[in-house]
Scaffold this motif. Structure first.
Motif, PDB file in Angstrom:
ATOM      1  N   HIS A   1       0.980  -1.254   0.084  1.00 27.15           N
ATOM      2  CA  HIS A   1       0.082  -0.120  -0.014  1.00 27.15           C
ATOM      3  C   HIS A   1       1.035   1.383   0.103  1.00 27.15           C
ATOM      4  O   HIS A   1       0.633   2.236  -0.895  1.00 27.15           O
ATOM      5  N   ILE A   2       1.971   1.246   0.806  1.00 23.96           N
ATOM      6  CA  ILE A   2       2.801   2.361   0.914  1.00 23.96           C
ATOM      7  C   ILE A   2       3.557   2.489  -0.518  1.00 23.96           C
ATOM      8  O   ILE A   2       3.811   3.715  -0.944  1.00 23.96           O
ATOM      9  N   GLY A   3       3.919   1.152  -1.081  1.00 23.68           N
ATOM     10  CA  GLY A   3       4.586   1.278  -2.557  1.00 23.68           C
ATOM     11  C   GLY A   3       3.778   2.060  -3.384  1.00 23.68           C
ATOM     12  O   GLY A   3       4.337   2.826  -4.269  1.00 23.68           O
ATOM     13  N   ASN A   4       2.277   1.816  -3.283  1.00 26.57           N
ATOM     14  CA  ASN A   4       1.518   2.101  -4.420  1.00 26.57           C
ATOM     15  C   ASN A   4       1.499   3.671  -4.488  1.00 26.57           C
ATOM     16  O   ASN A   4       1.405   4.452  -5.116  1.00 26.57           O
ATOM     17  N   LYS A   5       1.501   4.203  -3.058  1.00 27.37           N
ATOM     18  CA  LYS A   5       1.663   5.783  -2.765  1.00 27.37           C
ATOM     19  C   LYS A   5       2.826   6.236  -3.290  1.00 27.37           C
ATOM     20  O   LYS A   5       3.030   7.438  -3.845  1.00 27.37           O
ATOM     21  N   ILE A   6       4.216   5.643  -3.125  1.00 28.11           N
ATOM     22  CA  ILE A   6       5.232   6.153  -3.545  1.00 28.11           C
ATOM     23  C   ILE A   6       5.363   6.032  -5.147  1.00 28.11           C
ATOM     24  O   ILE A   6       5.892   7.323  -5.531  1.00 28.11           O
ATOM     25  N   ALA A   7       4.878   5.254  -5.447  1.00 28.64           N
ATOM     26  CA  ALA A   7       4.909   5.218  -7.299  1.00 28.64           C
ATOM     27  C   ALA A   7       3.972   6.450  -7.697  1.00 28.64           C
ATOM     28  O   ALA A   7       4.299   6.860  -8.654  1.00 28.64           O
ATOM     29  N   ALA A   8       2.933   6.683  -7.130  1.00 25.98           N
ATOM     30  CA  ALA A   8       1.868   7.708  -7.446  1.00 25.98           C
ATOM     31  C   ALA A   8       2.773   9.041  -7.275  1.00 25.98           C
ATOM     32  O   ALA A   8       2.561  10.000  -8.249  1.00 25.98           O
ATOM     33  N   THR A   9       3.269   9.244  -6.202  1.00 23.09           N
ATOM     34  CA  THR A   9       3.991  10.294  -5.866  1.00 23.09           C
ATOM     35  C   THR A   9       5.116  10.493  -6.938  1.00 23.09           C
ATOM     36  O   THR A   9       5.488  11.814  -7.479  1.00 23.09           O
ATOM     37  N   LEU A  10       5.940   9.634  -6.998  1.00 21.17           N
ATOM     38  CA  LEU A  10       6.926   9.826  -8.084  1.00 21.17           C
ATOM     39  C   LEU A  10       6.451  10.333  -9.370  1.00 21.17           C
ATOM     40  O   LEU A  10       6.958  11.203  -9.916  1.00 21.17           O
ATOM     41  N   ALA A  11       5.504   9.678  -9.885  1.00 16.30           N
ATOM     42  CA  ALA A  11       4.809   9.699 -11.161  1.00 16.30           C
ATOM     43  C   ALA A  11       4.253  11.235 -11.331  1.00 16.30           C
ATOM     44  O   ALA A  11       4.332  11.747 -12.439  1.00 16.30           O
ATOM     45  N   SER A  12       3.816  11.709 -10.291  1.00 11.00           N
ATOM     46  CA  SER A  12       3.223  12.962 -10.281  1.00 11.00           C
ATOM     47  C   SER A  12       4.270  14.183 -10.082  1.00 11.00           C
ATOM     48  O   SER A  12       3.565  15.200 -10.461  1.00 11.00           O
ATOM     49  N   THR A  13       5.287  13.569  -9.925  1.00 14.01           N
ATOM     50  CA  THR A  13       6.423  14.861  -9.440  1.00 14.01           C
ATOM     51  C   THR A  13       7.651  14.579 -10.485  1.00 14.01           C
ATOM     52  O   THR A  13       8.667  15.022 -10.482  1.00 14.01           O
ATOM     53  N   GLY A  14       7.392  14.209 -11.965  1.00 11.64           N
ATOM     54  CA  GLY A  14       8.322  14.170 -12.938  1.00 11.64           C
ATOM     55  C   GLY A  14       9.122  12.903 -13.014  1.00 11.64           C
ATOM     56  O   GLY A  14       9.931  12.693 -13.788  1.00 11.64           O
ATOM     57  N   THR A  15       8.791  11.769 -12.230  1.00  9.61           N
ATOM     58  CA  THR A  15       9.557  10.717 -12.162  1.00  9.61           C
ATOM     59  C   THR A  15       8.728   9.453 -12.687  1.00  9.61           C
ATOM     60  O   THR A  15       8.050   9.053 -11.766  1.00  9.61           O
ATOM     61  N   PRO A  16       8.507   9.099 -13.739  1.00  5.84           N
ATOM     62  CA  PRO A  16       7.552   8.002 -14.325  1.00  5.84           C
ATOM     63  C   PRO A  16       7.692   6.707 -13.487  1.00  5.84           C
ATOM     64  O   PRO A  16       8.706   6.078 -13.518  1.00  5.84           O
ATOM     65  N   SER A  17       6.760   6.234 -13.098  1.00  5.59           N
ATOM     66  CA  SER A  17       6.856   5.250 -11.950  1.00  5.59           C
ATOM     67  C   SER A  17       5.440   4.274 -11.988  1.00  5.59           C
ATOM     68  O   SER A  17       4.182   5.030 -12.280  1.00  5.59           O
ATOM     69  N   PHE A  18       5.382   3.153 -11.598  1.00  4.83           N
ATOM     70  CA  PHE A  18       4.162   2.522 -11.354  1.00  4.83           C
ATOM     71  C   PHE A  18       4.528   1.313 -10.396  1.00  4.83           C
ATOM     72  O   PHE A  18       5.596   0.893 -10.179  1.00  4.83           O
ATOM     73  N   PHE A  19       3.444   0.835  -9.897  1.00  5.91           N
ATOM     74  CA  PHE A  19       3.548  -0.189  -8.715  1.00  5.91           C
ATOM     75  C   PHE A  19       3.163  -1.574  -9.297  1.00  5.91           C
ATOM     76  O   PHE A  19       2.207  -1.683 -10.110  1.00  5.91           O
TER      77      PHE A  19
END
Length: 324
Positions: A57-75
């Protein structure tokens, strides 16, 4: 059931323990955090975050934060990864694996394939001596003294610490990339934040025939008709060349009535406001809103380079566009 529990005391204890866990992170930051940032910055693919249970669950949030701040990411769920979703991984990606114990079997089971793919691995774990920590090309330590759970079992302080480290990583990357507010808005176009950061005055202003406009020879009673018809609570006053001379607002009307002026015999130039606030069409709507709030006014005139009105807007337009 313990009906005598002090709920406020329980809440304070939880907050204090989680606060202490976050404070401890400061002393645990080391060169591996810098290494993790560089791995992420040099990534030519995507940042793939994985974790099981609460770490997931925390990883999902981290991936979402990365993606929304310029670092393409997914969980990717580690259990699903073992049943086909590893096809989402490439050697150009960087993997961030989360596990408080560092020994979560579902996470460890995909490590050999990540290593075989030669994808860099960033581990975030509360056990620096764990298998996951040792496998990481960069290992971030989120060791805590105590969970907020009175049984010291439910992930609470540990998940908070992990989330904070994820946020720290995302913000460090944001700053390194020079990620701007406009960049942020482009990834949030559907939200109010996106509207505030992307909308320009030209997007919401009234233009052309919708601009309330009278010339300098207009009498007050005629100007009132223009104000009423255009329904912006004001009208511009221009000279023969179309250059703005002033603005006549509802406030000017009240002052004129206080002085008992003759509406049919008084030129608009005698009761208009000459020191009016204007903006240009390329200005962000959020900036224009701030000007209106600072000056406590409800309307703005938009001018071109020749000081001619090309638009008008009021607080209702801001509200309708979702800028407020």
């Amino acid at each position: 059931m313990n009906k005598d529990i002090d709920f406020l005391a329980s809440a304070r204890r939880t907050i204090e323990l989680e606060r202490d866990a976050v404070n401890d992170l400061l002393s645990q930051l080391d060169g591996d955090f810098e290494k993790a940032c560089k791995l992420a910055l040099n990534c030519t693919g995507r940042i793939i975050v994985t974790g099981m249970g609460k770490s997931g669950h925390i990883g999902n949030k981290i991936a979402a934060t990365l993606a929304s701040t310029g670092t393409p990411s997914f969980f990717v769920h580690p259990g699903e990864a073992s049943h086909g979703d590893l096809g989402m991984f490439t050697r150009n990606d960087v993997v961030i694996a989360l596990s408080n114990s560092g020994e979560t079997s579902e996470v460890l089971s995909i490590l050999p394939l990540i290593k075989r793919m030669n994808a860099p691995l960033i581990s975030i774990t509360g056990n620096p001596d764990s298998t996951l920590s040792r496998a990481g090309d960069a290992s971030l330590n989120v060791t805590i003294t105590e969970e907020a759970c009175p049984l010291n079992l439910a992930p609470t302080s540990s998940t908070t610490a992990t989330l904070v480290v994820g946020d720290a990583l995302a913000i460090a990357l944001l700053e390194a990339r020079g990620f701007s507010a406009e960049d942020f808005a482009f990834s949030h176009p559907g939200g109010s934040l996106g509207r505030k950061l992307l909308l320009k005055v030209s997007d919401i202003m009234h233009s052309g025939a919708d601009i309330p406009r009278v010339n300098e020879k207009t009498m007050l009673h005629q100007a009132l008709i223009e104000v009423t018809q255009k329904r912006l609570g004001m009208t511009t006053v221009t000279d023969e060349a179309g250059v703005l001379l002033g603005i006549f607002t509802d406030g000017d009307l009240r002052r004129a009535l206080d002085h008992e002026v003759d509406m049919k015999q008084t030129p608009i130039t005698e009761v208009m406001t000459t020191d009016c606030t204007t903006v240009h069409s390329d200005m962000l709507a959020a900036e224009a809103l701030q000007i209106m709030q600072d000056k406590q006014i409800n309307s703005l005139i938009v001018l071109d380079q020749q000081q001619r009105p090309v638009g008008a807007l009021n607080m209702h337009d801001m509200l309708k566009a979702g800028v407020i």
